[in-house]
Design an enzyme around this catalytic site. Structure first.
Site, mmCIF file in Angstrom:
data_model
loop_
_atom_site.group_PDB
_atom_site.id
_atom_site.type_symbol
_atom_site.label_atom_id
_atom_site.label_comp_id
_atom_site.label_asym_id
_atom_site.label_seq_id
_atom_site.Cartn_x
_atom_site.Cartn_y
_atom_site.Cartn_z
ATOM 1 N N THR A 1 0.837 -1.213 0.000
ATOM 2 C CA THR A 1 0.000 0.000 0.000
ATOM 3 C C THR A 1 0.870 1.261 0.000
ATOM 4 O O THR A 1 0.677 2.164 -0.834
ATOM 5 C CB THR A 1 -0.921 0.007 1.243
ATOM 6 O OG1 THR A 1 -1.632 -1.219 1.279
ATOM 7 C CG2 THR A 1 -1.883 1.165 1.222
ATOM 8 N N VAL A 2 1.843 1.320 0.903
ATOM 9 C CA VAL A 2 2.638 2.554 1.044
ATOM 10 C C VAL A 2 3.608 2.718 -0.125
ATOM 11 O O VAL A 2 3.664 3.790 -0.756
ATOM 12 C CB VAL A 2 3.398 2.567 2.398
ATOM 13 C CG1 VAL A 2 4.244 3.824 2.528
ATOM 14 C CG2 VAL A 2 2.418 2.449 3.560
ATOM 15 N N LYS B 1 7.073 1.742 11.684
ATOM 16 C CA LYS B 1 7.038 2.161 13.095
ATOM 17 C C LYS B 1 7.769 1.203 14.018
ATOM 18 O O LYS B 1 8.511 1.607 14.895
ATOM 19 C CB LYS B 1 5.595 2.240 13.620
ATOM 20 C CG LYS B 1 4.665 3.016 12.841
ATOM 21 C CD LYS B 1 3.755 2.487 11.880
ATOM 22 C CE LYS B 1 3.338 1.267 11.323
ATOM 23 N NZ LYS B 1 2.007 1.285 10.776
ATOM 24 N N GLU C 1 8.524 10.844 9.123
ATOM 25 C CA GLU C 1 7.183 11.426 9.279
ATOM 26 C C GLU C 1 6.085 10.365 9.155
ATOM 27 O O GLU C 1 5.089 10.386 9.873
ATOM 28 C CB GLU C 1 6.990 12.512 8.211
ATOM 29 C CG GLU C 1 5.704 13.286 8.301
ATOM 30 C CD GLU C 1 5.656 14.186 9.529
ATOM 31 O OE1 GLU C 1 4.933 13.813 10.467
ATOM 32 O OE2 GLU C 1 6.320 15.236 9.546
ATOM 33 N N GLU D 1 -2.432 -3.380 9.658
ATOM 34 C CA GLU D 1 -1.121 -3.981 9.447
ATOM 35 C C GLU D 1 -1.296 -5.388 8.872
ATOM 36 O O GLU D 1 -2.381 -5.966 8.971
ATOM 37 C CB GLU D 1 -0.383 -4.092 10.790
ATOM 38 C CG GLU D 1 -0.127 -2.764 11.468
ATOM 39 C CD GLU D 1 0.746 -1.848 10.639
ATOM 40 O OE1 GLU D 1 1.890 -2.190 10.365
ATOM 41 O OE2 GLU D 1 0.259 -0.771 10.243
ATOM 42 N N ASP E 1 0.916 -1.191 17.633
ATOM 43 C CA ASP E 1 1.227 -0.175 16.626
ATOM 44 C C ASP E 1 1.231 1.222 17.265
ATOM 45 O O ASP E 1 2.173 2.000 17.088
ATOM 46 C CB ASP E 1 0.180 -0.277 15.499
ATOM 47 C CG ASP E 1 0.387 0.750 14.409
ATOM 48 O OD1 ASP E 1 1.280 0.544 13.579
ATOM 49 O OD2 ASP E 1 -0.331 1.767 14.406
ATOM 50 N N LYS F 1 4.413 3.972 17.926
ATOM 51 C CA LYS F 1 4.314 5.378 17.521
ATOM 52 C C LYS F 1 4.511 6.294 18.737
ATOM 53 O O LYS F 1 5.136 7.355 18.641
ATOM 54 C CB LYS F 1 2.956 5.640 16.871
ATOM 55 C CG LYS F 1 2.789 4.923 15.534
ATOM 56 C CD LYS F 1 1.346 4.901 15.071
ATOM 57 C CE LYS F 1 1.210 4.296 13.683
ATOM 58 N NZ LYS F 1 -0.169 4.019 13.302
ATOM 59 N N GLY G 1 -3.663 4.545 5.201
ATOM 60 C CA GLY G 1 -4.135 4.497 3.814
ATOM 61 C C GLY G 1 -3.038 4.907 2.856
ATOM 62 O O GLY G 1 -2.059 5.547 3.249
HETATM 63 N N1 HSE Z 1 -2.105 0.114 10.636
HETATM 64 C C1 HSE Z 1 -1.774 1.472 10.857
HETATM 65 C C2 HSE Z 1 -3.005 2.201 11.385
HETATM 66 C C3 HSE Z 1 -1.300 2.091 9.577
HETATM 67 O O1 HSE Z 1 -4.103 1.645 11.275
HETATM 68 O O2 HSE Z 1 -2.873 3.286 11.938
HETATM 69 C C4 HSE Z 1 -0.716 3.461 9.712
HETATM 70 O O3 HSE Z 1 0.398 3.495 10.548
#
Ligand code: HSE
Length: 411
Positions: free
Chosen positions: A13-14, A104, A128, A189, A200, A204, A301
């Site tokens: 995706t990214v 992350k 970022e 993820e 996650d 962060k 996204g």
């Molecule tokens: N899986 C992560 C979320 C993606 O839902 O925030 C973005 O870091």
């Protein structure tokens, strides 16, 4: 015109979002950087999968092919897992490339090492996209930290969790239905346990802590809880109390020590996070000069994350690699989160009301569900005594709703 050559590691995706954005915004990139940005190579895993990548781009499963390119300026990493990612990025820095990561987990574990190596090798690190998707929170904090002293950072940092909570409340979807939808939308993820169990958001939070306070709390001491315990029944009980569940990360410096929590929390209408819905993330920063700032935007996204990576591309190419860490330890003492401080809680599943003078029973929502004012020590004690009790902190002012409703009904 000279060219900036970029390699993209991973085409999920990214990675795909970054590739497509470099193509669609090439004019803006050239105008900003004074150089053309070209994707020179893409690292993939599965050779069978069909991808829309130009013939001029080297598509390979071997990282060595990328490192051996004649010109390579920036390596964008959009893979999962700590390894081999960390090794790839270290080698890229050794080669003299700027690096940009959206990973992350890897960055929470190895960010410090990468930043130090980059400093030594005179290149830059962009991260970022590791926190809060498309919201430019890292740049904002960097800017703010030039002079302001940050006291507290709170955030909704996992788009998937916020999306699930919103779907469950608004559309009465089950947890599983909502999670499947989040996966279909490319928010979750690869292993969604990371999202729904709070890992996650935890990673962060650690990245934000290092940036805002120059260090992290002891990971073992961070209270981390996901959203799997939030049932439709609890969501309804909260709604009846005029509250919404949000999965909130909080980092505070208290007496020179960092305290962090990552857990489901309740917010009322007046709180800036109340209307943060769906895949949106939000970050609230409290600092000494400016006061309180809240940033909100898409937290996951393809294109929101690609936007963060592209902003980093400009950042690493434009900024001289000095003081990249931009972090410092701040000995700010605040009144937040002291253990004996009175806070407001929603408690659910109370079997009997104990006689504890220090607990204020603000409102009974339904049998066994109360809004109370108590210290965290007292609530933990209460939960020890009554096994089925669950409790959630309420941020901000609590507005009594049932009495208002009852009064209106009586009219
Ligand atoms: N899986 C992560 C979320 C993606 O839902 O925030 C973005 O870091």
């Amino acid at each position: 015109m000279s060219v900036i050559k970029v390699a993209i590691l991973g085409f999920g995706t990214v990675g795909e979002g970054v590739y497509r954005t470099i193509q669609s915004h090439s004019e803006e990139l050239t105008a900003t950087l004074g150089k053309k940005v070209e994707v020179a190579a893409v690292l993939i895993r599965n050779t069978q999968k069909k991808r829309n990548i130009s013939e001029n781009v080297l598509v390979t499963t071997e990282f060595a092919d990328i490192l051996n390119l004649e010109q390579l300026d920036v390596v964008v990493e959009a893979i999962v897992d700590k390894e081999p990612t960390f090794t790839f990025l270290k080698s890229s820095i050794e080669r003299g490339c700027h690096i940009i990561t959206a990973n992350k987990e890897m960055f929470a574990h190895h960010g410090k090492e990468l930043l130090e190596l980059a400093e030594e090798k005179n290149v830059s690190v962009g991260f970022e996209a590791t926190v809060a998707g498309g919201i430019p929170v890292i740049q904002t904090l960097r800017q703010l930290l030039n002079i302001n002293r940050v006291k507290q950072v709170q955030g909704i940092l996992n788009g998937t969790s916020n999306f699930i909570l919103t779907e469950m409340r608004e559309k009465k979807q089950s947890f599983t239905q909502a999670l499947i939808l989040a996966q279909e939308n490319g928010y979750a993820e690869t292993d969604p346990t990371n999202d729904v169990e709070g890992f996650d958001a935890f990673y962060k939070t650690m990245i934000l802590s290092r940036l805002a306070f120059g260090e992290e709390p002891n990971w073992q001491e961070v209270e981390r809880e996901g959203i799997t315990s939030i049932t439709s029944e609890l969501i309804e009980a909260a709604e009846n109390a005029g509250l919404r569940f949000k999965h909130i990360a909080s980092i505070t410096m208290l007496d020179g020590q960092i305290k962090a929590t990552v857990k489901p929390t309740l917010v009322g209408k007046e709180h800036p996070f109340y209307h943060v819905e769906g895949v949106q993330n939000a970050v609230n920063v409290q600092s000494d000069i400016v006061g309180e700032i809240t940033l909100q935007g898409p937290g996951a996204g393809m294109f929101p994350t690609a936007s963060a990576v592209i902003e980093d591309l400009v950042y690493v190419c434009q900024n001289p690699p000095v003081n990249r860490n931009l972090t410092r330890s701040l000995d700010v003492t605040t009144e937040f989160n002291k253990n004996d401080k009175q806070e407001t809680w929603l408690v659910h599943g109370l079997i009997h009301k104990p006689i504890t003078p220090s607990i204020t029973w603000i409102e009974e929502m339904e049998e066994g569900t109360y809004v109370i004012s108590a210290s965290s020590k007292e609530v933990i004690q209460l939960a020890k005594q009554q096994k089925n009790l669950v409790y959630f902190p309420i941020l901000g002012e609590y507005e009594r709703v049932n009495r208002v409703k009852a009064a209106l009904k009586a009219l």
